[in-house]
Every structure is written in C-alpha cells, then in structure tokens.
Design a protein around this motif. Sequence first.
Motif, mmCIF file in Angstrom:
data_model
loop_
_atom_site.group_PDB
_atom_site.id
_atom_site.type_symbol
_atom_site.label_atom_id
_atom_site.label_comp_id
_atom_site.label_asym_id
_atom_site.label_seq_id
_atom_site.Cartn_x
_atom_site.Cartn_y
_atom_site.Cartn_z
ATOM 1 N N GLU A 174 0.816 -1.216 0.000
ATOM 2 C CA GLU A 174 0.000 0.000 0.000
ATOM 3 C C GLU A 174 0.850 1.267 0.000
ATOM 4 N N SER A 219 -1.427 -7.182 -6.599
ATOM 5 C CA SER A 219 -1.585 -5.825 -7.118
ATOM 6 C C SER A 219 -0.978 -5.692 -8.507
ATOM 7 N N GLN A 273 -10.242 0.169 -2.018
ATOM 8 C CA GLN A 273 -10.934 -0.407 -0.868
ATOM 9 C C GLN A 273 -12.270 0.304 -0.689
ATOM 10 N N LEU A 282 -6.278 -2.745 1.088
ATOM 11 C CA LEU A 282 -6.424 -3.158 -0.306
ATOM 12 C C LEU A 282 -6.495 -4.669 -0.476
ATOM 13 N N TYR A 295 -8.521 6.307 -3.574
ATOM 14 C CA TYR A 295 -8.601 4.849 -3.663
ATOM 15 C C TYR A 295 -9.605 4.276 -2.655
#
Length: 372
Positions: A53, A128, A140, A150, A357
Amino acid sequence: MKSQSIIADERPAETILSFEIPTKPLIVVVTPQERNILSNVGNLLVKAFNHYENPEYIAALHLHAFQLLPERISRILSQFGTDFSANQYGAIVFQGLLEVDQEDLGPTPPNWQGADYAKLNKYGFICSLLHGAVPSKPVQYYAQRKGGGLLHAVIPDEKMAVTQTGSGSKTDLYVHTEDAFLLNQADFLSFLYLRNEERVPSTLYSIRSHGEVNPIMEKLFDPIYQCPKDANYGDEQAAPGPTASVLYGNRELPFIRFDAAEQIFNENAGQTPEALYNLTEFWNEAKELINSEYVPNSGDVIFVNNHLCAHGRSAFVAGQREENGKIVKCERRQMLRMMSKTSLIHMRSVTHTDNPYFIMEEHLGNIFDLDE
C-alpha cells in the motif's frame, strides 16, 4: 504436457451465428519459470517498498506491472481488461501462479480479523501487479470491513458459518457480482487461494453463457430492481431503497449487476411482484449455466471481470475433507481478495476527500454519513 502450452483453454463452447458461447473460464497454466519470476519479483518489491500500500508503489503500479510481470501474463491481463466480446467468459484461472509456503503461513486463524498481514505482504504485491496489468488500480470500500485495506483475507468463521458472506461455509454461497448494491462496484477482482485443503469448488457464472440477449433478459434492463445491501451488514434492509437495472451498458453485449441471495431469496428485499417474477425467470435460466467444476489449489488465482462474471462457492465443512471414504482433519481454507477500478476519476464523487482509492459509497450512489 500442458505446462508447455501457451494457454490451456479448456472452454467447451456451442457455436451460434459467428461467435462461441463461453461456458467456462479460461485456464492459464503458469510455468515453473514464470512462477519463479513472480516469487523473486515479490521479494524484490518487499525490499524496495516495504508494503504493497506504499503510495509511491501504487502510483506507479502500471509501470511496475509491465516491467516486472512475466510478459505472457501481462499480455493476457492487458487484453482481458478491454475484452467485453460475446465469447469472453469474464474470468481467468491462473493455475499454479504462486508457491505458497504452508509452514511459514502457519495455521489458519479462526476468522479474518486474526489474519497476520505481515505474512501476506509479498502476496499483496503480486496480486496488485496483476491488477496493474489490466490496467486498474486496487481500491478499498468502506462498505467492506470499513475499508480494511487493499487486500482482504477471506477465512471461514464458525460464528458466521450459515451466512451468505465470504466468512460462511456450511451453505452454498450464491453467485453474485461483488457489491451489487453499489453503482461503483469493483471492475476487477482477484482471488488468491493460499490453501483449499477442504477441496471446495469455486462457482462462476457468466452473463455471456446465455448467448444472445433473450426476452427474459430484456426485462432486466428496466431500472425497477431492488439491490439490497448484502449480508455483511448486521442490520436488516429498511424500507425499499433506490432501484437499478440488473443488466446495463451495451444492450447486445450487456454487463450485469446481480446477487441472487439478496435480490431473490431475501424476504426483506422489497421487490415488486413484477421485479421478483422477472428475477426468478432469469434465475431459473442462469442457474443452469453456473460452472462449479474448478477446485482451486494452493497458489491458484482466479481473476474476474466483475461486470461480466459472478462468483460464489459450494458449501463445505471448514477444517475437514473426505478422503478414501473417511473424514480427515485439515487446515482451514484461506483466500486473499483484491478489488480494483480502471478509473479513479469517474467515481471521484463517492471517494474519500483525502484518498481517491477509498470508496465511501453506501448504497446505489448514496454516501456513508460518518457523522451520524
């Protein structure tokens, strides 16, 4: 040997007009060389960025994906990201993508809250990268575990064994598109199976398996259907909320927003008689097209277009399986889920002010009021 094939495409199909009706996901057999590359890449990224992240890492995710993923895998995912055609099933199985160190992973915790994310860091980087190759950005949702990061560990929880959630086990999880109750639901999902010793089949259903849009499906374009919040919410759905269509987008090659458990079998859904009749007619046709042949192994990843393909799983008893006619104990199932969007711009009205995000949508366009 299948491992020598570029792609093992095991999708039987019926020919109709000029295209094929897909009935199974594409199966890509990952080679030992590709698996080794991914393991090394995961270790490299952990050292370079510490955590999946890390904002610097996520900001350049697409670049990392195309630089670091094995070329064949990145090409497959890049093409998958914009293939909405009649013969696109909407799901890919990457068979043997990763080698999971079961001893290092340790016993499966009793629920997702007990997951040790320090042991999952490398897997977060690799998952990812897959999304980055689509290309899309991991996101998320506040509606899912109040965000929760995530990467989500999905683990059977004995206290939720009979629920229609990822934490359930003792009942079939009806096929559903993720977060059908949101207008800005995930575009793509990845499910990495760390262990599946109970040998639980995954269930997939593609809107493309119907072939051409038929009269039953035509009715689903009408925006008359309740899409209740899913069973992750502790409270009952209150009075009927906003409605939406089940099928949307191109009318010849549509996308789907569908959750059988909540839209059809939830007595509190508040569907009108017309809507419930249409949904039931559709379900009677759709359930015959569900594919439950694939049993994931440790290290497999199922990658899904959430607008084309719904997912679920068969019922099972966590921590045991049948072997030679006997019930034997085993480690409980453990899976990792990641969700992504192709555009942060188009959903900016429902994302957190300080974090594009982080999606704050509560229900069909409405946003969570955290001040209540």
